[in-house]
Design a protein around this motif. Structure first.
Motif, short mmCIF file in Angstrom:
data_model
loop_
_atom_site.label_atom_id
_atom_site.label_comp_id
_atom_site.label_asym_id
_atom_site.label_seq_id
_atom_site.Cartn_x
_atom_site.Cartn_y
_atom_site.Cartn_z
N VAL A 41 0.84 -1.31 -0.17
CA VAL A 41 0.02 -0.09 0.01
C VAL A 41 0.96 1.09 0.06
O VAL A 41 0.58 2.26 -0.78
CB VAL A 41 -1.03 0.09 1.18
N ARG A 42 1.95 1.19 0.87
CA ARG A 42 2.77 2.41 0.75
C ARG A 42 3.40 2.53 -0.51
O ARG A 42 3.93 3.57 -0.90
CB ARG A 42 3.67 2.26 2.03
N ALA A 43 4.08 1.49 -0.87
CA ALA A 43 4.72 1.58 -2.36
C ALA A 43 3.80 1.96 -3.29
O ALA A 43 4.14 2.96 -4.22
CB ALA A 43 5.37 -0.03 -2.57
N GLU A 44 2.58 1.54 -3.54
CA GLU A 44 1.70 2.06 -4.40
C GLU A 44 1.55 3.53 -4.23
O GLU A 44 1.53 4.46 -5.27
CB GLU A 44 0.44 1.27 -4.44
N LEU A 45 1.32 3.99 -2.94
CA LEU A 45 1.25 5.49 -2.90
C LEU A 45 2.27 6.34 -3.24
O LEU A 45 2.09 7.22 -4.06
CB LEU A 45 0.91 5.61 -1.21
N ALA A 46 3.43 6.05 -2.97
CA ALA A 46 4.55 6.47 -3.39
C ALA A 46 4.61 6.53 -4.92
O ALA A 46 5.07 7.72 -5.70
CB ALA A 46 5.84 6.16 -2.72
N VAL A 97 0.43 13.49 2.71
CA VAL A 97 1.21 12.65 2.91
C VAL A 97 2.36 12.95 4.01
O VAL A 97 2.94 13.80 3.96
CB VAL A 97 1.81 12.21 1.74
N ALA A 98 2.07 12.10 5.32
CA ALA A 98 2.79 12.48 6.25
C ALA A 98 3.92 11.20 6.61
O ALA A 98 4.53 11.47 7.44
CB ALA A 98 1.97 12.52 7.70
N ASP A 99 3.68 10.35 5.75
CA ASP A 99 4.72 9.06 6.14
C ASP A 99 6.14 9.68 5.53
O ASP A 99 6.01 9.64 4.27
CB ASP A 99 4.08 7.83 5.34
N THR A 100 7.04 9.84 6.24
CA THR A 100 8.41 10.46 5.81
C THR A 100 8.85 9.15 4.87
O THR A 100 9.73 9.57 3.94
CB THR A 100 9.33 10.53 6.89
N GLU A 101 8.75 7.84 5.12
CA GLU A 101 9.17 7.07 4.14
C GLU A 101 8.78 6.92 2.79
O GLU A 101 9.52 6.91 1.78
CB GLU A 101 9.31 5.58 4.70
N VAL A 102 7.41 7.05 2.72
CA VAL A 102 6.80 7.42 1.27
C VAL A 102 7.27 8.66 0.66
O VAL A 102 7.50 8.63 -0.36
CB VAL A 102 5.22 7.48 1.46
N LEU A 103 7.45 9.77 1.43
CA LEU A 103 7.77 11.10 0.99
C LEU A 103 9.44 11.00 0.48
O LEU A 103 9.76 11.35 -0.53
CB LEU A 103 7.98 12.21 2.03
#
Length: 184
Positions: A41-46, A97-103
Motif C-alpha cells: 500500500v505504501r509502495a503504491e502510494l509513493a 502525505v505524512a509518512d516520511t518513508e513514502v515522501l
C-alpha cells in the motif's frame, strides 16, 4: 483524500502517456513490494505520486525549490531531477502525505541516495523497469529484480550513469553515492 481522488488529481497533472507510465510504476511497485516483503500500500502510494510535478513548468518547480528551501544545488543539475523533491513537497503539502518513508521514496526516486530504505529502492526500481520502459539493459534489470533488489537497482544506476556520461551531462552526487553504497 481517498485513493481514487488522488489518482484523478495526479492524472490531471500529466499527459496520458505519462499516466500510463505511472500506472506501470504503481503495478511494478506493488509486485516488488510483495516480492521483497515491503508494504504494498505504501509502495503504491509513493508510485501514484512519484511524477506528480514532472510536467510542471521550470519556473513553477524553481519557485518551489527556492520558496520551500529545498536543496539549492538541485538548480545546478538537469531539470529532470527537480520533479522528485518538488513532488515530495507536493505529496506532503497538497496531498497530506505524512509518512516520511513514502515522501523519501518520492524524493529520491530519480537520484537515489546513500542508505536507501527498502521502500525507496522499490519505487526507484519500479520507475526504471515498469513494463512501458524500453532502453538497452532494461530486460537485464527486470531479470535481476526477480532475485535481488540491490543488484537490479545497481544495474539501473549503472545504466543511468553510462547514459549521462555518453551525453556529456553532469551526474548528480547522490546518484554516485547511491550506486557506491550498493557495492559496499
Amino acid at each position: 483524500m481517498n485513493r481514487e481522488q488522488m489518482i484523478e488529481k495526479v492524472r490531471a497533472e500529466m499527459p496520458e502517456r505519462r499516466w500510463l507510465h505511472t500506472q506501470g510504476v504503481m503495478e511494478t511497485a506493488v509486485i516488488l513490494a510483495n516480492r521483497f516483503g515491503e508494504d504494498a500500500v505504501r509502495a503504491e502510494l509513493a508510485a501514484i505520486l512519484h511524477d506528480v510535478s514532472k510536467y510542471w513548468n521550470v519556473d513553477r518547480m524553481q519557485k518551489v525549490i527556492r520558496d520551500q528551501a529545498l536543496p539549492a544545488e538541485l538548480l545546478l543539475y538537469d531539470k529532470e531531477l527537480w520533479h522528485a523533491p518538488v513532488g515530495a513537497w507536493v505529496a506532503e503539502h497538497e496531498f497530506g502525505v505524512a509518512d516520511t518513508e513514502v515522501l523519501d521514496a518520492i524524493r529520491y526516486h530519480t537520484s537515489g541516495r546513500r542508505g536507501m530504505s527498502q521502500l525507496e529502492k522499490i519505487v526507484c526500481l519500479a520507475d526504471y523497469m515498469e513494463p512501458g520502459r524500453e532502453f538497452p539493459g532494461v530486460d537485464k534489470i527486470r531479470e535481476l529484480s526477480e532475485h535481488s533488489l540491490d543488484q537490479a537497482l545497481l544495474a539501473g544506476f549503472n545504466s543511468t550513469i553510462s547514459f549521462l556520461l555518453e551525453k556529456g551531462k553532469r551526474i548528480f552526487p547522490l546518484t554516485i553515492e547511491a550506486r557506491n553504497s550498493l557495492l559496499e
